[in-house]
Write an enzyme that holds these catalytic residues in place. Structure first.
Site, short mmCIF file in Angstrom:
data_model
loop_
_atom_site.label_atom_id
_atom_site.label_comp_id
_atom_site.label_asym_id
_atom_site.label_seq_id
_atom_site.Cartn_x
_atom_site.Cartn_y
_atom_site.Cartn_z
N GLU A 57 38.06 48.85 36.33
CA GLU A 57 37.23 47.94 37.13
C GLU A 57 36.59 46.86 36.26
O GLU A 57 36.53 45.69 36.65
CB GLU A 57 36.12 48.73 37.85
CG GLU A 57 36.61 49.80 38.82
CD GLU A 57 37.21 49.24 40.11
OE1 GLU A 57 38.02 48.30 40.03
OE2 GLU A 57 36.87 49.76 41.18
N GLU B 177 46.54 46.71 31.04
CA GLU B 177 46.02 45.50 31.70
C GLU B 177 46.66 44.24 31.11
O GLU B 177 47.00 43.31 31.84
CB GLU B 177 44.49 45.44 31.61
CG GLU B 177 43.77 46.46 32.50
CD GLU B 177 43.86 46.17 34.00
OE1 GLU B 177 44.15 45.02 34.38
OE2 GLU B 177 43.65 47.10 34.79
N ASP C 276 49.82 43.30 42.41
CA ASP C 276 48.50 43.96 42.42
C ASP C 276 48.30 44.78 43.70
O ASP C 276 47.62 45.81 43.68
CB ASP C 276 47.37 42.95 42.22
CG ASP C 276 46.18 43.58 41.50
OD1 ASP C 276 46.40 44.35 40.55
OD2 ASP C 276 45.03 43.32 41.88
N GLU D 126 39.78 45.98 50.44
CA GLU D 126 40.63 45.24 49.52
C GLU D 126 42.09 45.23 50.00
O GLU D 126 42.77 44.21 49.92
CB GLU D 126 40.54 45.90 48.14
CG GLU D 126 40.92 44.98 47.02
CD GLU D 126 40.55 45.60 45.68
OE1 GLU D 126 39.34 45.83 45.47
OE2 GLU D 126 41.44 45.85 44.88
C1 LIG Z 1 45.85 45.84 37.47
C2 LIG Z 1 44.51 45.95 38.11
N1 LIG Z 1 43.47 46.39 37.39
C3 LIG Z 1 42.25 46.51 37.96
C4 LIG Z 1 42.04 46.17 39.27
C5 LIG Z 1 40.66 46.27 39.87
N2 LIG Z 1 40.46 47.43 40.64
C6 LIG Z 1 40.64 47.44 41.97
O1 LIG Z 1 41.00 46.51 42.63
C7 LIG Z 1 43.15 45.73 40.00
N3 LIG Z 1 43.06 45.36 41.30
N4 LIG Z 1 44.36 45.60 39.38
#
Ligand SMILES: Cc1ncc(CNC=O)c(N)n1
Length: 230
Positions: free
Chosen positions: A149, A219, A56, A97
């Site tokens: 998000e 996702e 991530d 983040e």
């Molecule tokens: C794979 C994925 N999708 C959405 C997010 C959330 N957005 C930012 O942090 C994230 N971190 N990772």
């Protein structure tokens, strides 16, 4: 009898709600994935969590320039100057983040410089890159941004609900995306997307719907990297 909604009816309730009902199955697949459910019930494999953390971090580094591209589109194309401020606040939290990912990785003994992006991650980042093109409409880009998000918000909020058995060491991670402030920020993005979708031509509307579905698929594949089908 439930007939097809007219364009006017959809505009009143919001296109996003309509699409969420229509694509419930895939949305649930992305927000209630077995990996998330394993965090929620406390059975999560910590190696799987570390895999997610490293992957991530790489994703977020690609996500920041995507958000920057949405900011540029808002500046050029938006009919409402407050859009830019919502997007900019999202960019500011990405700064935080990235710092968080670094300290979290140190805590878990994950060497971020050695993480190799897996195929699902590469595919997702390439998809983001394709959306950074100036040819992609602001309406399509802001809808995509909201969806990315919103999936994290819904997923991690689930791990904080009453009765969840999320391990103490993972609660802070869940709070990062599952907190109320992040929920409100997602609502602001959803409002912008709905406003734009309500007055966009049919061909752009179709593009936005297809892109939204791609996000949900990416996702699911992203969660799969850490849990299950890897
Ligand atoms: C794979 C994925 N999708 C959405 C997010 C959330 N957005 C930012 O942090 C994230 N971190 N990772």
């Amino acid at each position: 009898m439930e007939g097809k909604k007219t364009r006017e009816e959809v505009e009143k309730s919001g296109m996003i709600d309509t699409w969420m009902k229509k694509h419930r199955m895939i949305y649930t697949g992305a927000t209630k994935h077995p990996f998330i459910l394993s965090i929620r019930d406390g059975t999560v494999d910590l190696e799987a969590f570390k895999t997610w953390l490293g992957q991530d971090y790489i994703f977020v580094r690609a996500f920041a320039p995507f958000v920057a591209s949405v900011l540029i589109k808002a500046w050029k194309e938006s009919d409402d100057c407050s859009d830019m401020e919502v997007i900019l606040s999202g960019m500011a939290s990405l700064n935080d983040e990235i710092a968080w990912f670094k300290s979290e990785a140190t805590m878990w003994g994950v060497q971020l410089s050695e993480v190799v992006p897996q195929k699902a991650n590469q595919d997702y980042c390439r998809f983001l890159e394709s959306l950074m093109s100036p040819d992609v409409e602001y309406t399509v880009a802001i809808t995509t941004f909201w969806a990315i998000e919103a999936v994290y918000q819904a997923s991690f909020a689930l791990c904080l609900e009453d009765g969840s058995k999320t391990p103490a060491a993972l609660r802070e991670t869940c709070r990062r995306w599952g907190n109320d402030g992040f929920g409100q920020y997602c609502n602001s993005l959803q409002k912008i997307a709905n406003r734009r979708l309500g007055k966009t031509p049919d061909d752009v509307l179709t593009k936005a719907e297809v892109t939204l579905l791609r996000v949900l698929e990416h996702e699911v594949e992203f969660w799969n990297m850490s849990h299950g089908a890897a």
